[in-house]
Design a protein around this motif. Structure first.
Motif, mmCIF file in Angstrom:
data_model
loop_
_atom_site.group_PDB
_atom_site.id
_atom_site.type_symbol
_atom_site.label_atom_id
_atom_site.label_comp_id
_atom_site.label_asym_id
_atom_site.label_seq_id
_atom_site.Cartn_x
_atom_site.Cartn_y
_atom_site.Cartn_z
ATOM 1 N N VAL A 55 51.708 44.382 48.219
ATOM 2 C CA VAL A 55 50.418 44.587 47.576
ATOM 3 C C VAL A 55 50.071 43.327 46.790
ATOM 4 C CG1 VAL A 55 49.072 46.039 46.009
ATOM 5 C CG2 VAL A 55 50.931 47.053 47.367
ATOM 6 N N GLU A 56 49.170 42.529 47.337
ATOM 7 C CA GLU A 56 48.673 41.383 46.588
ATOM 8 C C GLU A 56 47.732 41.922 45.519
ATOM 9 O OE1 GLU A 56 46.801 38.525 49.129
ATOM 10 O OE2 GLU A 56 48.580 38.294 50.378
ATOM 11 N N LEU A 57 47.850 41.395 44.319
ATOM 12 C CA LEU A 57 47.008 41.860 43.226
ATOM 13 C C LEU A 57 45.772 40.974 43.117
ATOM 14 C CD1 LEU A 57 49.810 42.604 40.634
ATOM 15 C CD2 LEU A 57 48.695 44.185 42.198
ATOM 16 N N LEU A 58 44.681 41.585 42.713
ATOM 17 C CA LEU A 58 43.447 40.832 42.514
ATOM 18 C C LEU A 58 43.661 39.793 41.424
ATOM 19 C CD1 LEU A 58 41.082 43.911 42.477
ATOM 20 C CD2 LEU A 58 41.180 42.187 44.282
ATOM 21 N N THR A 59 42.976 38.682 41.536
ATOM 22 C CA THR A 59 43.071 37.641 40.515
ATOM 23 C C THR A 59 42.650 38.221 39.174
ATOM 24 O OG1 THR A 59 42.545 35.965 42.163
ATOM 25 C CG2 THR A 59 42.281 35.341 39.862
ATOM 26 N N GLY A 60 43.483 38.010 38.162
ATOM 27 C CA GLY A 60 43.202 38.516 36.824
ATOM 28 C C GLY A 60 43.761 39.901 36.553
ATOM 29 N N GLU A 114 34.804 36.671 37.489
ATOM 30 C CA GLU A 114 33.595 37.074 38.202
ATOM 31 C C GLU A 114 33.723 36.696 39.667
ATOM 32 O OE1 GLU A 114 29.801 36.185 36.584
ATOM 33 O OE2 GLU A 114 30.509 36.380 34.522
ATOM 34 N N ASN A 115 33.193 37.557 40.521
ATOM 35 C CA ASN A 115 33.200 37.335 41.968
ATOM 36 C C ASN A 115 34.606 37.102 42.515
ATOM 37 O OD1 ASN A 115 30.364 37.500 41.997
ATOM 38 N ND2 ASN A 115 30.214 35.350 41.445
ATOM 39 N N GLN A 135 45.055 45.844 54.920
ATOM 40 C CA GLN A 135 43.787 46.336 54.382
ATOM 41 C C GLN A 135 43.406 45.497 53.174
ATOM 42 O OE1 GLN A 135 41.832 49.153 55.389
ATOM 43 N NE2 GLN A 135 40.407 48.281 53.917
ATOM 44 N N LEU A 136 42.140 45.091 53.108
ATOM 45 C CA LEU A 136 41.625 44.404 51.922
ATOM 46 C C LEU A 136 41.123 45.440 50.928
ATOM 47 C CD1 LEU A 136 39.608 41.544 53.653
ATOM 48 C CD2 LEU A 136 41.695 41.284 52.313
ATOM 49 N N TYR A 137 41.206 45.129 49.638
ATOM 50 C CA TYR A 137 40.684 46.030 48.613
ATOM 51 C C TYR A 137 40.114 45.225 47.459
ATOM 52 C CZ TYR A 137 44.474 45.146 45.312
ATOM 53 O OH TYR A 137 45.335 44.550 44.434
ATOM 54 N N SER A 138 39.296 45.883 46.653
ATOM 55 C CA SER A 138 38.778 45.290 45.416
ATOM 56 C C SER A 138 38.316 46.419 44.503
ATOM 57 C CB SER A 138 37.623 44.324 45.703
ATOM 58 O OG SER A 138 36.512 45.037 46.192
ATOM 59 N N PHE A 139 38.055 46.089 43.261
ATOM 60 C CA PHE A 139 37.469 47.030 42.307
ATOM 61 C C PHE A 139 36.036 46.579 42.057
ATOM 62 C CE2 PHE A 139 41.946 47.656 40.805
ATOM 63 C CZ PHE A 139 42.032 48.982 41.148
ATOM 64 N N ASN A 140 35.100 47.165 42.788
ATOM 65 C CA ASN A 140 33.674 46.800 42.596
ATOM 66 C C ASN A 140 32.974 47.829 41.767
ATOM 67 O OD1 ASN A 140 33.941 44.476 44.079
ATOM 68 N ND2 ASN A 140 33.325 45.441 45.987
#
Length: 140
Positions: A55-60, A114-115, A135-140
Motif C-alpha cells: 500500500v503506497e501512501l499518498l504524499t503527506g 494540493e493536487n 488499484q489507484l486510490y486517493s482521498f478527494n
C-alpha cells in the motif's frame, strides 16, 4: 498557437490477473480517515500461497498503527512492514481464498499537499508474481 502537456512519473496500473482489488477512502469517520481495501483471489487454484499487499501512501499521509491489523481475527494479516523511506505499508497474508477479504487501514494527514497524485495498491502471490492486481486510490 500550440499547447502540449507532458506527464511524467505517472503510476502505471497493470491489468489485474489472479486477484480483484478495490480501495475506498472514507474521510467521514472520526479524526483519521480509513482506507478500506478489499481483495479476493480469482486464479486457477483453490487458494494461494503467501500473499503480499503493498500500500503506497499518498504524499503527506502516514499510516496509524498498521501493526494493529495483526491482532484482528478476520484480517488474516500475519506480518506488517512499514517503509517510511518509500512511504508504504506492506501487509503479509499466509494465503488468500476466493472469498473477498477487506482490511481497514487508518491514515493520518501530516502535511497538506494540493493536487496530490493518486497512490498505488498492489496485491500479489509471493511465489507467482504473475498473479497480481493493482488499484489507484486517493482521498478527494
Amino acid at each position: 498557437m500550440v499547447q502540449t502537456v507532458l506527464r511524467y512519473n505517472m503510476p502505471v496500473v497493470p491489468e489485474n490477473n489472479g486477484f480483484t482489488i478495490t480501495a475506498q477512502g472514507n474521510t467521514n469517520i472520526g479524526d483519521n480517515p480509513i482506507l478500506t481495501i478489499c481483495t479476493a483471489y480469482t486464479g486457477a487454484k483453490k487458494k494461494t500461497g503467501m500473499v503480499l499487499m503493498e500500500v503506497e501512501l499518498l504524499t503527506g499521509w502516514e499510516a496509524v498503527s498498521p501493526e494493529s491489523l495483526m491482532n484482528e481475527v478476520d484480517s488474516g494479516v500475519q506480518r506488517v512492514e512499514q517503509d517510511e523511506k518509500e512511504n508504504k505499508v506492506v501487509l503479509y497474508f499466509d494465503y488468500m481464498h476466493r472469498e473477498e477479504k477487506c482490511i481497514d487501514l487508518e491514515l493520518k494527514q501530516v502535511i497538506t499537499i494540493e493536487n496530490a497524485w493518486e497512490a498505488l495498491i498492489t496485491v500479489y502471490d509471493y511465489s507467482n508474481t504473475d498473479e497480481s492486481a493493482s488499484q489507484l486510490y486517493s482521498f478527494n
